[in-house]
Every structure is written in structure tokens, then in C-alpha cells.
Design a protein around this motif. Structure first.
Motif, PDB file in Angstrom:
ATOM      1  N   PRO A 549     -15.376  -3.350   3.599  1.00  0.00           N
ATOM      2  CA  PRO A 549     -14.499  -2.296   3.030  1.00  0.00           C
ATOM      3  C   PRO A 549     -14.150  -1.183   4.013  1.00  0.00           C
ATOM      4  O   PRO A 549     -14.144  -0.022   3.646  1.00  0.00           O
ATOM      5  CB  PRO A 549     -15.336  -1.763   1.874  1.00  0.00           C
ATOM      6  CG  PRO A 549     -16.737  -1.929   2.337  1.00  0.00           C
ATOM      7  CD  PRO A 549     -16.776  -3.169   3.166  1.00  0.00           C
ATOM      8  N   ARG A 550     -13.857  -1.523   5.277  1.00  0.00           N
ATOM      9  CA  ARG A 550     -13.521  -0.461   6.234  1.00  0.00           C
ATOM     10  C   ARG A 550     -12.227  -0.777   6.987  1.00  0.00           C
ATOM     11  O   ARG A 550     -12.190  -0.744   8.202  1.00  0.00           O
ATOM     12  CB  ARG A 550     -14.671  -0.263   7.220  1.00  0.00           C
ATOM     13  CG  ARG A 550     -15.956   0.206   6.560  1.00  0.00           C
ATOM     14  CD  ARG A 550     -17.054   0.386   7.580  1.00  0.00           C
ATOM     15  NE  ARG A 550     -16.696   1.359   8.590  1.00  0.00           N
ATOM     16  CZ  ARG A 550     -17.420   1.592   9.690  1.00  0.00           C
ATOM     17  NH1 ARG A 550     -18.526   0.908   9.896  1.00  0.00           N
ATOM     18  NH2 ARG A 550     -17.039   2.493  10.568  1.00  0.00           N
ATOM     19  N   PRO A 551     -11.161  -1.070   6.299  1.00  0.00           N
ATOM     20  CA  PRO A 551      -9.881  -1.288   6.980  1.00  0.00           C
ATOM     21  C   PRO A 551      -9.233   0.048   7.324  1.00  0.00           C
ATOM     22  O   PRO A 551      -9.683   1.112   6.883  1.00  0.00           O
ATOM     23  CB  PRO A 551      -9.064  -2.047   5.943  1.00  0.00           C
ATOM     24  CG  PRO A 551      -9.591  -1.533   4.640  1.00  0.00           C
ATOM     25  CD  PRO A 551     -11.054  -1.279   4.848  1.00  0.00           C
ATOM     26  N   VAL A 552      -8.134  -0.030   8.086  1.00  0.00           N
ATOM     27  CA  VAL A 552      -7.440   1.191   8.467  1.00  0.00           C
ATOM     28  C   VAL A 552      -6.786   1.849   7.260  1.00  0.00           C
ATOM     29  O   VAL A 552      -6.701   3.072   7.164  1.00  0.00           O
ATOM     30  CB  VAL A 552      -6.396   0.879   9.563  1.00  0.00           C
ATOM     31  CG1 VAL A 552      -5.335  -0.079   9.054  1.00  0.00           C
ATOM     32  CG2 VAL A 552      -5.751   2.170  10.060  1.00  0.00           C
ATOM     33  N   ILE A 553      -6.312   1.050   6.329  1.00  0.00           N
ATOM     34  CA  ILE A 553      -5.836   1.559   5.042  1.00  0.00           C
ATOM     35  C   ILE A 553      -6.514   0.738   3.963  1.00  0.00           C
ATOM     36  O   ILE A 553      -6.967  -0.381   4.221  1.00  0.00           O
ATOM     37  CB  ILE A 553      -4.297   1.472   4.911  1.00  0.00           C
ATOM     38  CG1 ILE A 553      -3.819   0.011   5.016  1.00  0.00           C
ATOM     39  CG2 ILE A 553      -3.613   2.331   5.950  1.00  0.00           C
ATOM     40  CD1 ILE A 553      -2.342  -0.166   4.768  1.00  0.00           C
ATOM     41  N   PRO A 554      -6.651   1.283   2.764  1.00  0.00           N
ATOM     42  CA  PRO A 554      -7.384   0.551   1.719  1.00  0.00           C
ATOM     43  C   PRO A 554      -6.787  -0.823   1.447  1.00  0.00           C
ATOM     44  O   PRO A 554      -5.576  -1.019   1.508  1.00  0.00           O
ATOM     45  CB  PRO A 554      -7.250   1.478   0.492  1.00  0.00           C
ATOM     46  CG  PRO A 554      -6.996   2.831   1.065  1.00  0.00           C
ATOM     47  CD  PRO A 554      -6.208   2.609   2.307  1.00  0.00           C
ATOM     48  N   ILE A 555      -7.679  -1.777   1.151  1.00  0.00           N
ATOM     49  CA  ILE A 555      -7.241  -3.104   0.730  1.00  0.00           C
ATOM     50  C   ILE A 555      -6.464  -2.961  -0.561  1.00  0.00           C
ATOM     51  O   ILE A 555      -6.852  -2.242  -1.474  1.00  0.00           O
ATOM     52  CB  ILE A 555      -8.458  -4.035   0.528  1.00  0.00           C
ATOM     53  CG1 ILE A 555      -9.166  -4.247   1.864  1.00  0.00           C
ATOM     54  CG2 ILE A 555      -8.055  -5.350  -0.094  1.00  0.00           C
ATOM     55  CD1 ILE A 555     -10.464  -4.989   1.756  1.00  0.00           C
ATOM     56  N   SER A 556      -5.340  -3.644  -0.639  1.00  0.00           N
ATOM     57  CA  SER A 556      -4.484  -3.497  -1.814  1.00  0.00           C
ATOM     58  C   SER A 556      -4.093  -4.863  -2.357  1.00  0.00           C
ATOM     59  O   SER A 556      -4.136  -5.866  -1.654  1.00  0.00           O
ATOM     60  CB  SER A 556      -3.224  -2.700  -1.461  1.00  0.00           C
ATOM     61  OG  SER A 556      -2.506  -3.330  -0.407  1.00  0.00           O
ATOM     62  N   SER A 557      -3.749  -4.863  -3.623  1.00  0.00           N
ATOM     63  CA  SER A 557      -3.229  -6.074  -4.270  1.00  0.00           C
ATOM     64  C   SER A 557      -1.799  -5.824  -4.680  1.00  0.00           C
ATOM     65  O   SER A 557      -1.393  -4.691  -4.935  1.00  0.00           O
ATOM     66  CB  SER A 557      -4.077  -6.428  -5.500  1.00  0.00           C
ATOM     67  OG  SER A 557      -5.404  -6.730  -5.131  1.00  0.00           O
ATOM     68  N   SER A 558      -1.045  -6.920  -4.745  1.00  0.00           N
ATOM     69  CA  SER A 558       0.363  -6.775  -5.083  1.00  0.00           C
ATOM     70  C   SER A 558       0.827  -7.981  -5.881  1.00  0.00           C
ATOM     71  O   SER A 558       0.217  -9.051  -5.845  1.00  0.00           O
ATOM     72  CB  SER A 558       1.206  -6.627  -3.808  1.00  0.00           C
ATOM     73  OG  SER A 558       2.574  -6.451  -4.123  1.00  0.00           O
ATOM     74  N   ASN A 559       1.927  -7.781  -6.587  1.00  0.00           N
ATOM     75  CA  ASN A 559       2.531  -8.851  -7.362  1.00  0.00           C
ATOM     76  C   ASN A 559       3.134  -9.888  -6.418  1.00  0.00           C
ATOM     77  O   ASN A 559       3.896  -9.538  -5.509  1.00  0.00           O
ATOM     78  CB  ASN A 559       3.624  -8.255  -8.261  1.00  0.00           C
ATOM     79  CG  ASN A 559       4.156  -9.257  -9.269  1.00  0.00           C
ATOM     80  OD1 ASN A 559       4.323 -10.418  -8.973  1.00  0.00           O
ATOM     81  ND2 ASN A 559       4.419  -8.777 -10.479  1.00  0.00           N
ATOM     82  N   PRO A 560       2.830 -11.187  -6.603  1.00  0.00           N
ATOM     83  CA  PRO A 560       3.394 -12.213  -5.715  1.00  0.00           C
ATOM     84  C   PRO A 560       4.903 -12.325  -5.799  1.00  0.00           C
ATOM     85  O   PRO A 560       5.515 -12.950  -4.938  1.00  0.00           O
ATOM     86  CB  PRO A 560       2.710 -13.508  -6.197  1.00  0.00           C
ATOM     87  CG  PRO A 560       2.227 -13.212  -7.574  1.00  0.00           C
ATOM     88  CD  PRO A 560       1.906 -11.751  -7.604  1.00  0.00           C
TER      89      PRO A 560
END
Length: 960
Positions: A549-560
């Protein structure tokens, strides 16, 4: 012989330094090295069994014009038996020419042989490295009795385009006139313009009138059922003498061996299919598969052999068109949507249907379907305009049920014919040539995948049921006898190379076993670093705990359904200083067919380096999967996973002694029916030496179905700069110099995707381009070249001599990785070999056929076989050896990746990659989209689908 380029160079040679060697010329008829290892060869190539024809395509002259050939041109087209590789080879041509004599008019003279004929390298000897063993090959040896073969031309009037009908006509002729006008001869007919007889016919020219029952009148004819069609058949002794070459002899014998099965089965290329040759199966969407077999007569060191292999292919189901449409739309009472209508139109275009509502069979070829429902389609008949529905009700007393469906279109533009789908039945035996979807491909592979022991048994059964030796034409008339069993062949198992890992790991090296190894206790030879990354998830079932959990921006989910918008948002959030994104990990949507679109957007529009992952694999937590992903990511960010120990130690002959560049090249063509899509050529080249692990590549769009790579070298005249040089070979040579600080002293060129019939044309054009590219960099610069064709699409299979001896088989019963064959079933005189470099995962392993077309580096058989096998262990994607040499593999993958950029994979294989010009019907090639610079420079283009060594650069070149 011309002097070799790069000889005697210091290790710090530069591209801007003059070379000491003259450029060896490449001229048709040349290419022969002087001395006892000379490559010159008289005669013509054999191999007609694979559809080979000696190419005669001219190539532009090389700027180096000094001839290197010291051989005189052959005085006749007879195949020379010089440079035999075994006692059986030395007598093959002589025995064949003694047993087969092609008659020609007495006054005729043979044309002189061209001094510019292409001559391929003679085999330098046989390999000796490796553990000896015996394998069985699906080649059935052929014995010949002495026969006097005559060639006759056949003309049929009116001309018929269907080979099936042609065969019916000639079969009728033989039945009627065999005992009289044909002098009891049984001709072998090729289905087109030639017949062959074992002995002369009683005439030099004769005309016959043949009638066939017309049970299939054309829609435009006024013929009634029972009408007979009349054909005028003229048979005359060939006006030109038949060329006395081994290749032509083989073509004749091949026609003889194919005569009987061509009448009984559906012919597809060199294969035969029938519902009688094995159980059928369903592929879905109105498509089924039929089983069959491939056969091809070939010259080998043993003599002539008949190569037989089992196969399967997809066919349309013989059902009503309405039943076919139901696979696309279950409710036939409503009009089809535009999307479904276009899919149906594409699937049905070009196939034949038969209608029986008039009491006889009416056959038509579908040219399209109407855009309106059948009830709205109007046409004029007998000076009266009516709808299709009205016509069938009034004319044939048929009340059509599915009036909301479109009508099928047949006929011509001037005379359009409309057919109701519910009365039209798809004719049996029509091969489905369009692209199979993923589900259909899986079903076909699952149904046809056979373990080696089962495949060998099926091949043997197929040969036995063909009963060649009981065929009157084959055995009695032409004196051909086919052996009963598969051929035992001497083989060798090459040792696996030692692979080098980082010395700080617990295991700094590994010697692979059975073509595979793992990363346990090992560290990558050069580890890359990723500091700025993030992840975008398009899956709905992912467990987020699998990520750090340490990416440059938060991990995100999106609609396919919003892939493009989500990727743009990620790019916009990582454009600030210190947040320049090095890697984006993408969890693909749960539904497939979005990978290509993601890669196109990332690489050509946004400049994002990406690594795609399947959600089911990520969620499984399987460490082997994460290990493979790590291998891929490492080479994308500048690392190297492993290298050959012999490369580090500089112990690879003709590679590590001098700076050597290894090329791989391939051309991929669009699926059948994709007339507007260009072919795509790809060339990759090694960018490190002596390790030869990292590769860069270039991709170019070229004319539809053009096999010769057009952009290897090109030049234009610029008003300001004068002559400007370019092309893929030139650019990659310069890249090698920049990457290694050396200029290549030697070139090894692995060319994938070339059939035997294209050898001459591809060699002439592409070797010429290599020569010109080198000369454009530096005057007199001409490093020696070895040009090797890589063939995967062939039908030779190798089986263990004893399926129960585990020391000679892998876990799945296949021959062991490293098994090589260069004797007996290989070409009688040319430099080729079969190499099974990988461990089979399922089914029967297919060895790769390597054929040397040009060799100025003067490889021995052992050196080239060992190099090729060892390179197969350097594929960066996995810890397994692969089936084809990695440069060729990478080129193939690069070409497939480029196709993602121009084809809409959501449109059932439709293409948006080009437009057809109205002038002379030529294809206007649209340039491929350009890869963003940061993606090219980072060299991280080929995520889940494929990837190349570090700093891989894919420049897209479009032809104007």
C-alpha cells in the motif's frame, strides 16, 4: 570469394571508423564461399510437397557489384548430385531420374539455366554434439519403379473455376474412354490444367465432349431440372518440354498420390477433411470442426518421403441460415440490430447456400444481406414491383415466417438476387476461414490436443486406411510404393546451457533440467528499480490486500466501461515533479477483450508504461504467478533476469569473439476477409554484447499480405539534405553502436514466417536490403551475414522410439528439450535441421525447422545448432526454454502488439487500419500510431502479452 567484413578489428571498433574489408556481393547465382566449405549449389530446390516453387522475384541490385561466385552456371536444369551428404543422398537424384522420364516433343530443346539462379548453402556437415538417440518421424518412405511419365495440357470449355467440378468432368472422361481413346491409361489430374500418365496416350491432341447432369443450375439460367451441361475437353501433349528437375518430378508424383483422396474428401490446401475421417465436434455459433490429414511428398536424405500428419479445421454447419442467425440473435421475430446484422453479414459473406423450394437444388453464393427487413425489400420482376415476401407467396405459394429478417443477397450488381434466410441451407463442406473467437479456439485446441503416443497411432491409422499400395493409379500405373510405418531417425539431445544469475544469490547459476527451472534462491542478474508506481483496478472481485500500500498515488478502482477516462486521470495525477510515473500496474476487467485497447491508450496516447494482470491470477495469490510478473517488470525497468554463462565467459563460437548483432524478423498478416488491414513487419535486434539478452525493435505497416519486409532499408532524396538513408536495419545497427560502443562485426538474421516457396524472393530482397543498410552507414562496411529461416508451421513431428522409456521422454511423453535432427528426413543437400528446444506443456511438441539460406560466417552444424538451442533459454518472460529462437519470437510478438494499435478488437475482428484506394484497387497504407517517447525510452512496451529485454524501444514506422 570476397573478403569478410569486420575481420581483424580491434575490440573498440566504432561505426565511424573505416572497415578493412570489401563488401561481399549478394547476387542471384552468387553466395558461394570458395574453398572446401563452399556454399554454391547447382540445381533447383525440392520440396514441392509444401507448395514450394523456386521464386524468381527480382531484387534491386546491391551497391556492391563484384561477383563472388566462382562456379559456372549449370548447363541444364537437371538436379546436380554434387556435394552429397550421405550415400543415400548421392544416389537420390540419379535414381529418380532413371526411374522417371518426362516425355517431351522430340524436336524440343531445354531452355538454358539462368546464371542468376539462387543457390542455397550446402550442408557443411552433420552435428555431433549431444547424446545420441533414435526418434520416429511421421515420414513414410516412398519407393519408385521405372516409369515413362508424360505431361499433357488440359483445357475445359466453358471454363470452370471449381476444382471439384473439374475433377468430375475428367473422371467422367476416364470412365467413358479409358479402354478406347486413352489406351487403358489412367491419368492423374491436378484439378486445373495438367494431367500426367505413366506412358504415352495414343494421341498428341484430342477433343472430347463430356456431359454432366445439371442438378445445380445457376439462378440466372432458364435450365430446368434434369438438363445436362456439356463441356468441350481438349487434351494435348505439353507444347513446352517439362523441366527435368527433381522438384518437378516430385510435383508429378504428388499429383498422383493426391488423386484419389481429392475425389473423396474436401480439399483444403495440402490437407483433406471429411466427416468420415474421425468424429466431428461443435465449436459454437454455427461452426463445427472436421478431422482430416495433411500429406506432402518431400525429398530427404533417405530418398522421397510422404509426410503425413493428422489435423482438424473449422467448417460451417450445414443448417438453415435462420438457425445460423439464432447463434447471434435468439429472437428472429424482430429486426436485427445494426451490430448483429454486420456480424451476420461478415460471417455469411462468400459462402454457398442451397434452396430446394422449386423441386431441385438451387445453389447461390452470398454476396451480402439487405439493410432492411425482407418485408421492405422491393424488386422488379416481369415489369412488376413487389416485395420479396409477396414474390414467394405469389410465385411459389410459400408464406415466409421470418419477414423481419434481412434477405440474403446473391448474383451481381446488375442482376441482384434476394433469398429468404429460412429457405436457404448452408452447403456442407465449406471451411470457415474467418477469425475464431477465444471460446472457439479453446474448444478446437481442447478437442484436437493429443498426447504423442495417441497422435502417432492416429497418423499410423490414417496412413493405413489410405492404402496407397492398393491404389491402382498409385501402385500399378505409376509404380509408387509407400512404406507401412513411420521412419526411425537418428537424433541427438543437446545439453542445456548454464544460466548465470547474480553472484550474491544463494544460487549464482543453474543448469536447467527438462527445459525448465525456477527462481528459488536466485537473484536477477541485473535488478531494475521502481520508485514511482501505482495500480489501477478494473476488476470487481479483487482482494486489495495483495498489494503493497505505498504507491505514488492511492490504488484506485474504476468502471471497466470507462477505461480511457480512468487512464487519463492517472496520467494527470502523476505529471507533477517527483511523481513521474515509472510503472502502472493494471488489473484487467473481469470480461476479456480490453487488453489491446488499454495498451493502445497507454503507449500511443498517454505515454504510460504498464503491466497488465489477470484478476483471477492476482486473487489466487500463487507465488509462481507473481514470480513471472516480477520477471516481466524487471526487464521493463532496465534489468536483466539471466544471461548465458558461456556468453559472459565469451565461449560462444562466432558470437562472443567479435561484436555480433542478432536480428529477428517476422511479418504478420490480417485474418482472411480483412481486406482493409495492412500486414505488419517487425524487426528486433540484440542491444548488448556479448550477453545478447536485450532487444530493441521496429515495426512497420506494409501492403496487405505482403511477405517481403519493405522497410529494412529505404532512402529518399531531400531537396536540402540530398540522399537521406533510413530503414529498420540501419536504425538498429546504429542503436547497437550507441548501446555497446561497438559496431557489429557479424550479423545473424533469424527470419520467421517464410514458406519454402518464398525462400528465393525473401532472400534476394532482404539480403539486398541488409547490404544497402550497412553500406549506407559506412563506405565498405559489410559484416558477414548468416540468414536463417525459422519455420514453425510445418507438419513434421518427432516421437520417442519407445514411449515407455522415461529417460528419453519428458513428463508428458514428448521427446526431450534439445532434441535435434539434421540427418535422414532433412533436405538432401541444403543446410537445415529440426530442433525441439522446449518441453511440451500439452499435446505433441512441434519441433522448429531452421533452414539456412545464406551463410558468410561459415557456421558448422554444431555451432549453429548449439547457438540456437542456447538462445531458446534466454527468453525473458519465463523460466522455461521456448520453442523458437527468442529474436524471432520477439519479432512475432512485436508485430502482434502493433496490430492492437490499428484494429478494433471489440468489432469481431474488424479492422480500422486502412482504406482501399479507388485507383487501381490498391491499398492505401495508413501509418501506425507513434509510441510516446517516454515509453520507448523506458523500453517497457510489452506487459502481460509479451515483453523484451531492457530498454526495448518500439518505433512505429508507417509506409507512405
Amino acid at each position: 570469394m570476397s573478403r569478410r567484413g569486420g575481420g581483424g578489428r580491434r575490440p573498440d571498433s566504432r561505426l565511424d571508423q573505416p572497415t578493412q574489408a570489401r563488401a561481399p556481393s549478394f547476387q542471384r547465382g552468387g553466395g558461394g564461399a570458395a574453398g572446401p566449405r563452399g556454399r554454391g549449389r547447382q540445381g533447383q530446390r525440392g520440396g514441392a510437397g509444401s507448395g514450394s516453387h523456386s521464386g524468381s522475384g527480382a531484387a534491386p541490385s546491391s551497391p556492391h557489384t563484384a561477383s563472388t561466385s566462382t562456379e559456372p552456371a549449370p548447363s541444364s536444369p537437371s538436379v546436380s548430385a554434387s556435394a552429397p551428404s550421405s550415400s543415400s543422398v548421392s544416389t537420390l537424384v540419379e535414381e529418380t531420374e532413371q526411374k522417371l522420364t518426362l516425355a517431351a516433343p522430340a524436336a524440343a530443346t531445354l531452355p538454358p539455366s539462368s546464371s542468376r539462379a539462387v543457390r542455397l548453402p550446402v550442408r557443411p556437415g552433420f552435428g555431433t554434439r549431444g547424446r545420441k538417440c533414435v526418434v520416429r518421424a511421421n515420414h513414410f518412405m516412398v519407393q519408385l519403379a521405372k516409369r515413362d511419365i508424360h505431361h499433357y495440357d488440359v483445357s475445359i470449355d466453358p471454363e470452370v473455376t471449381s476444382q471439384k467440378i473439374n475433377r468430375e468432368i475428367i473422371s467422367q472422361l476416364i470412365n467413358l474412354y479409358r479402354l478406347t481413346n486413352l489406351g487403358e491409361r489412367i491419368p492423374a489430374y491436378d484439378g486445373m490444367k495438367s494431367i500426367y500418365t505413366a506412358g504415352p496416350l495414343p494421341f498428341e491432341s484430342k477433343e472430347f465432349i463430356i456431359t454432366l447432369p445439371d442438378s445445380d443450375p445457376r439462378p440466372s439460367s432458364s435450365a430446368s431440372p434434369g438438363t445436362e451441361r456439356q463441356f468441350r475437353v481438349v487434351i494435348r501433349l505439353a507444347s513446352q518440354p517439362y523441366v527435368y528437375t527433381l522438384q518437378k518430378f516430385i510435383q508429378v508424383l504428388d499429383v498422383v498420390l493426391r488423386a484419389a483422396p481429392s475425389e473423396k474428401h474436401t480439399v483444403v490446401g495440402r490437407s483433406f477433411f471429411s466427416t468420415d475421417l474421425g468424429p466431428m465436434g461443435q465449436l459454437g455459433d454455427g461452426i463445427e470442426y472436421w478431422r482430416g490429414y495433411f500429406q506432402s511428398l518431400r525429398p530427404t536424405q533417405f530418398g522421397l518421403s510422404l509426410n503425413i500428419d493428422v489435423s482438424a479445421s473449422s467448417f460451417y454447419k450445414p443448417i438453415l441460415v435462420t438457425e445460423f442467425v439464432q447463434y447471434y440473435c435468439s429472437d428472429l421475430s424482430r429486426p436485427l440490430s445494426d451490430q448483429v446484422r454486420l456480424k451476420v453479414k461478415k460471417a455469411l459473406k462468400g459462402i454457398k447456400v442451397v434452396l430446394r423450394h422449386m423441386g431441385y437444388n438451387l445453389s447461390c453464393k452470398i454476396t451480402g444481406i439487405t439493410s432492411q427487413p425482407m418485408s421492405q425489400v422491393m424488386f422488379t420482376c416481369d415489369n412488376e414491383t413487389r416485395s420479396v415476401v409477396q414474390y414467394f407467396l405469389e410465385k411459389h405459394k410459400i408464406a415466409l415466417q421470418f419477414t423481419s429478417l434481412p434477405a440474403l443477397e446473391a448474383g451481381t450488381e446488375e442482376r441482384r438476387i434476394y433469398l429468404p434466410m429460412e429457405l436457404s441451407r448452408i452447403v456442407e463442406g465449406q471451411r470457415y476461414t474467418k477469425r475464431l473467437n477465444e471460446r472457439q479456439v479453446t474448444a478446437l485446441l481442447r478437442a484436437t490436443c493429443q498426447r504423442p503416443q495417441d497422435r502417432e497411432a492416429n497418423i499410423q491409422m490414417m496412413a493405413r486406411e489410405n492404402a496407397y499400395n492398393e491404389d491402382t493409379l498409385v501402385n500399378n500405373k505409376f509404380g509408387i510404393q509407400v512404406a507401412d510405418g513411420l521412419t526411425s531417425v537418428d537424433a541427438r539431445i543437446l545439453p542445456a546451457p548454464m544460466l548465470k544469475y547474480h553472484k550474491s544469490g544463494r544460487e549464482a547459476s543453474v543448469n536447467p533440467d527438462f527445459g525448465q527451472w525456477n527462481m528459488i534462491n536466485k537473484k536477477m542478474f541485473n535488478g531494475g528499480t521502481v520508485q514511482v508506481w501505482t495500480c489501477m483496478n478494473f476488476s470487481t472481485r479483487l482482494n486489495h490486500d495483495v498489494f503493497n500500500p505505498r504507491p505514488v498515488i492511492p490504488i484506485s478502482s474504476s468502471n471497466p466501461n470507462q477505461i480511457e477516462k480512468a487512464l487519463v486521470d492517472v496520467r494527470n495525477k502523476t505529471t507533477q515533479p517527483g511523481k513521474q510515473l515509472q510503472l502502472l500496474i493494471i488489473i484487467l476487467p473481469d470480461v476479456s477483450r480490453s487488453y489491446g485497447r488499454i495498451k493502445r491508450v497507454c503507449e500511443t496516447e498517454l505515454g504510460i508504461v504498464s503491466q497488465c494482470c489477470q484478476p483471477k491470477h492476482v486473487s489466487s495469490g500463487n507465488m509462481q504467478y507473481f514470480e513471472n510478473v516480477a520477471l516481466k517488470i524487471n526487464v521493463k525497468v532496465g534489468g536483466r533476469n539471466t544471461v548465458l554463462d558461456d556468453a559472459v565467459q565469451k565461449r560462444i563460437p562466432l558470437v562472443t569473439d567479435r561484436p555480433t548483432i542478432i536480428f529477428g524478423a517476422d511479418v504478420t498478416h490480417p485474418q482472411p476477409g480483412e481486406d482493409s488491414s495492412p500486414s505488419i513487419a517487425a524487426v528486433v535486434a540484440s542491444m548488448d554484447w556479448p550477453e545478447v539478452t536485450k532487444y530493441r525493435g521496429l515495426v512497420s505497416a506494409q501492403a496487405h499480405n505482403e511477405e517481403i519486409i519493405q522497410d529494412l532499408y529505404k532512402s529518399i532524396k531531400d531537396p536540402q539534405r540530398g540522399l537521406v538513408h533510413g530503414g529498420m536495419i540501419r536504425e538498429l545497427l546504429i542503436d547497437f553502436r550507441r548501446s555497446t560502443n561497438f559496431k557489429p562485426h557479424r550479423i545473424i538474421f533469424y527470419r520467421d514466417g517464410v514458406s519454402e516457396g518464398q525462400f528465393s524472393q525473401v532472400l534476394l530482397h532482404e539480403m539486398n536490403a541488409i547490404r544497402q543498410a550497412c553500406a549506407s552507414i559506412e563506405e565498405g562496411y559489410a559484416p558477414p551475414v548468416t540468414f536463417v529461416v525459422v519455420q514453425k508451421r510445418h507438419h513434421t513431428r518427432l516421437f520417442p522410439a519407445d514411449h515407455n522409456r522415461h529417460g528419453l521422454t519428458d513428463k508428458r511423453g514428448n521427446i526431450l528439450p534439445g532434441t535435434v535432427v539434421d540427418t535422414q528426413i532433412c533436405h538432401p543437400t541444403e543446410f537445415d535441421f529440426y530442433l525441439n528446444s522446449h518441453a511440451g506443456i500439452q499435446g505433441t511438441s512441434r519441433p522448429t525447422h531452421y533452414h539456412v539460406l545464406y551463410d558468410e560466417n561459415r557456421f558448422t552444424a554444431d555451432d549453429l545448432q548449439m547457438l540456437t538451442n542456447n538462445l531458446c533459454y534466454t527468453y525473458a518472460r519465463c523460466t522455461r526454454s521456448v520453442s523458437i529462437v527468442p529474436p524471432a519470437y520477439y519479432a512475432r510478438l512485436a508485430a502482434f502488439r502493433a496490430r492492437f494499435y490499428i484494429e478494433d478488437e471489440t468489432s469481431a475482428g474488424g479492422s480500422t487500419g486502412g482504406t482501399r484506394s479507388t485507383a487501381e484497387g490498391s491499398l492505401a497504407i495508413r501509418p501506425l500510431p507513434v509510441i510516446k517517447d517516454n515509453v520507448k525510452d523506458r523500453g517497457a512496451l510489452f506487459g502481460q502479452y509479451c515483453y523484451f529485454g531492457s530498454s526495448f524501444k518500439l518505433d512505429i514506422k508507417g509506409r507512405n
